[in-house]
Design a protein around this motif. Structure first.
Motif, PDB file in Angstrom:
ATOM      1  N   ASN A  18       0.820  -1.208   0.000  1.00 10.66           N
ATOM      2  CA  ASN A  18       0.000   0.000   0.000  1.00 10.66           C
ATOM      3  C   ASN A  18       0.857   1.263   0.000  1.00 10.66           C
ATOM      4  O   ASN A  18       0.537   2.241  -0.676  1.00 10.66           O
ATOM      5  CB  ASN A  18      -0.983  -0.015   1.173  1.00 10.66           C
ATOM      6  CG  ASN A  18      -2.122  -0.980   0.927  1.00 10.66           C
ATOM      7  OD1 ASN A  18      -2.649  -1.067  -0.170  1.00 10.66           O
ATOM      8  ND2 ASN A  18      -2.498  -1.711   1.950  1.00 10.66           N
ATOM      9  N   GLN A  19       1.960   1.245   0.731  1.00 10.84           N
ATOM     10  CA  GLN A  19       2.869   2.392   0.723  1.00 10.84           C
ATOM     11  C   GLN A  19       3.466   2.606  -0.667  1.00 10.84           C
ATOM     12  O   GLN A  19       3.583   3.735  -1.135  1.00 10.84           O
ATOM     13  CB  GLN A  19       3.989   2.193   1.732  1.00 10.84           C
ATOM     14  CG  GLN A  19       3.554   2.280   3.169  1.00 10.84           C
ATOM     15  CD  GLN A  19       4.673   1.898   4.117  1.00 10.84           C
ATOM     16  OE1 GLN A  19       5.820   1.696   3.727  1.00 10.84           O
ATOM     17  NE2 GLN A  19       4.338   1.771   5.394  1.00 10.84           N
ATOM     18  N   SER A  20       3.825   1.508  -1.321  1.00  8.72           N
ATOM     19  CA  SER A  20       4.453   1.629  -2.637  1.00  8.72           C
ATOM     20  C   SER A  20       3.471   2.141  -3.686  1.00  8.72           C
ATOM     21  O   SER A  20       3.856   2.848  -4.611  1.00  8.72           O
ATOM     22  CB  SER A  20       5.075   0.312  -3.077  1.00  8.72           C
ATOM     23  OG  SER A  20       4.088  -0.663  -3.282  1.00  8.72           O
ATOM     24  N   LEU A  21       2.182   1.805  -3.543  1.00  9.37           N
ATOM     25  CA  LEU A  21       1.194   2.332  -4.477  1.00  9.37           C
ATOM     26  C   LEU A  21       1.132   3.853  -4.383  1.00  9.37           C
ATOM     27  O   LEU A  21       0.856   4.521  -5.373  1.00  9.37           O
ATOM     28  CB  LEU A  21      -0.189   1.730  -4.211  1.00  9.37           C
ATOM     29  CG  LEU A  21      -0.363   0.272  -4.590  1.00  9.37           C
ATOM     30  CD1 LEU A  21      -1.740  -0.224  -4.166  1.00  9.37           C
ATOM     31  CD2 LEU A  21      -0.167   0.072  -6.083  1.00  9.37           C
ATOM     32  N   GLY A  22       1.398   4.375  -3.207  1.00 10.07           N
ATOM     33  CA  GLY A  22       1.427   5.819  -3.023  1.00 10.07           C
ATOM     34  C   GLY A  22       2.793   6.425  -3.291  1.00 10.07           C
ATOM     35  O   GLY A  22       2.995   7.613  -3.107  1.00 10.07           O
ATOM     36  N   GLY A  23       3.734   5.593  -3.732  1.00  7.02           N
ATOM     37  CA  GLY A  23       5.080   6.076  -4.052  1.00  7.02           C
ATOM     38  C   GLY A  23       5.957   6.314  -2.839  1.00  7.02           C
ATOM     39  O   GLY A  23       6.936   7.044  -2.912  1.00  7.02           O
ATOM     40  N   HIS A  24       5.639   5.677  -1.706  1.00  7.44           N
ATOM     41  CA  HIS A  24       6.358   5.957  -0.472  1.00  7.44           C
ATOM     42  C   HIS A  24       7.047   4.745   0.142  1.00  7.44           C
ATOM     43  O   HIS A  24       7.453   4.819   1.292  1.00  7.44           O
ATOM     44  CB  HIS A  24       5.399   6.550   0.565  1.00  7.44           C
ATOM     45  CG  HIS A  24       4.681   7.751   0.081  1.00  7.44           C
ATOM     46  ND1 HIS A  24       5.308   8.939  -0.204  1.00  7.44           N
ATOM     47  CD2 HIS A  24       3.382   7.941  -0.213  1.00  7.44           C
ATOM     48  CE1 HIS A  24       4.421   9.813  -0.640  1.00  7.44           C
ATOM     49  NE2 HIS A  24       3.241   9.224  -0.655  1.00  7.44           N
ATOM     50  N   ILE A  65       3.798   0.394 -12.046  1.00  5.79           N
ATOM     51  CA  ILE A  65       2.823   0.014 -13.081  1.00  5.79           C
ATOM     52  C   ILE A  65       1.464  -0.278 -12.447  1.00  5.79           C
ATOM     53  O   ILE A  65       0.426   0.163 -12.941  1.00  5.79           O
ATOM     54  CB  ILE A  65       3.330  -1.192 -13.895  1.00  5.79           C
ATOM     55  CG1 ILE A  65       4.526  -0.771 -14.759  1.00  5.79           C
ATOM     56  CG2 ILE A  65       2.213  -1.785 -14.763  1.00  5.79           C
ATOM     57  CD1 ILE A  65       5.264  -1.943 -15.394  1.00  5.79           C
ATOM     58  N   ILE A  66       1.465  -1.007 -11.338  1.00  7.94           N
ATOM     59  CA  ILE A  66       0.212  -1.337 -10.660  1.00  7.94           C
ATOM     60  C   ILE A  66      -0.471  -0.050 -10.185  1.00  7.94           C
ATOM     61  O   ILE A  66      -1.684   0.121 -10.342  1.00  7.94           O
ATOM     62  CB  ILE A  66       0.458  -2.306  -9.483  1.00  7.94           C
ATOM     63  CG1 ILE A  66       0.845  -3.683 -10.031  1.00  7.94           C
ATOM     64  CG2 ILE A  66      -0.776  -2.411  -8.584  1.00  7.94           C
ATOM     65  CD1 ILE A  66       1.368  -4.644  -8.977  1.00  7.94           C
ATOM     66  N   GLY A  67       0.299   0.874  -9.629  1.00  8.51           N
ATOM     67  CA  GLY A  67      -0.266   2.135  -9.177  1.00  8.51           C
ATOM     68  C   GLY A  67      -0.842   2.946 -10.333  1.00  8.51           C
ATOM     69  O   GLY A  67      -1.910   3.547 -10.221  1.00  8.51           O
ATOM     70  N   GLN A  68      -0.143   2.929 -11.479  1.00  5.83           N
ATOM     71  CA  GLN A  68      -0.615   3.664 -12.651  1.00  5.83           C
ATOM     72  C   GLN A  68      -1.883   3.050 -13.236  1.00  5.83           C
ATOM     73  O   GLN A  68      -2.641   3.724 -13.921  1.00  5.83           O
ATOM     74  CB  GLN A  68       0.476   3.719 -13.724  1.00  5.83           C
ATOM     75  CG  GLN A  68       1.678   4.539 -13.329  1.00  5.83           C
ATOM     76  CD  GLN A  68       1.328   5.999 -13.144  1.00  5.83           C
ATOM     77  OE1 GLN A  68       0.671   6.598 -13.975  1.00  5.83           O
ATOM     78  NE2 GLN A  68       1.763   6.565 -12.024  1.00  5.83           N
ATOM     79  N   SER A  69      -2.112   1.774 -12.960  1.00  9.00           N
ATOM     80  CA  SER A  69      -3.303   1.100 -13.500  1.00  9.00           C
ATOM     81  C   SER A  69      -4.574   1.517 -12.760  1.00  9.00           C
ATOM     82  O   SER A  69      -5.669   1.136 -13.159  1.00  9.00           O
ATOM     83  CB  SER A  69      -3.141  -0.418 -13.421  1.00  9.00           C
ATOM     84  OG  SER A  69      -3.275  -0.860 -12.081  1.00  9.00           O
TER      85      SER A  69
END
Length: 83
Positions: A18-24, A65-69
């Motif tokens: 979840n942190q990585s989806l927010g770029g953190h 990529i997952i976050g951008q999707s």
């Protein structure tokens, strides 16, 4: 006792995801969840991997990529733990 450890591992993984989806996310922390060599399974199949710099770069790219999707949240369910 083992069940609690496995649940904690999955909770940590979910939090890092979840942190990585927010770029953190700290990708070194994410990598710390994996053994030096591991087996992974997904709908696309089973694979083996090494926890190295290439894995870290690929994980970072994949999470981007997952976050951008449009995915906004990671959630992992653990099936019943056998006795």
């Amino acid at each position: 006792m083992m069940e609690a450890a496995v649940r904690k591992l999955f909770e940590r993984y979910e939090n890092f995801c979840n942190q990585s989806l927010g770029g953190h996310a700290d990708m070194d922390e994410v990598a710390s969840l994996y053994a030096p060599e591991f087996i992974g399974a997904a709908p696309a199949g089973v694979m083996t991997g090494k926890n190295d710099d290439q894995f870290n770069r690929r994980s970072c790219r994949d999470m981007h990529i997952i976050g951008q999707s449009g995915r906004q949240r990671c959630a992992y369910a653990m099936s019943a733990f056998p006795p």
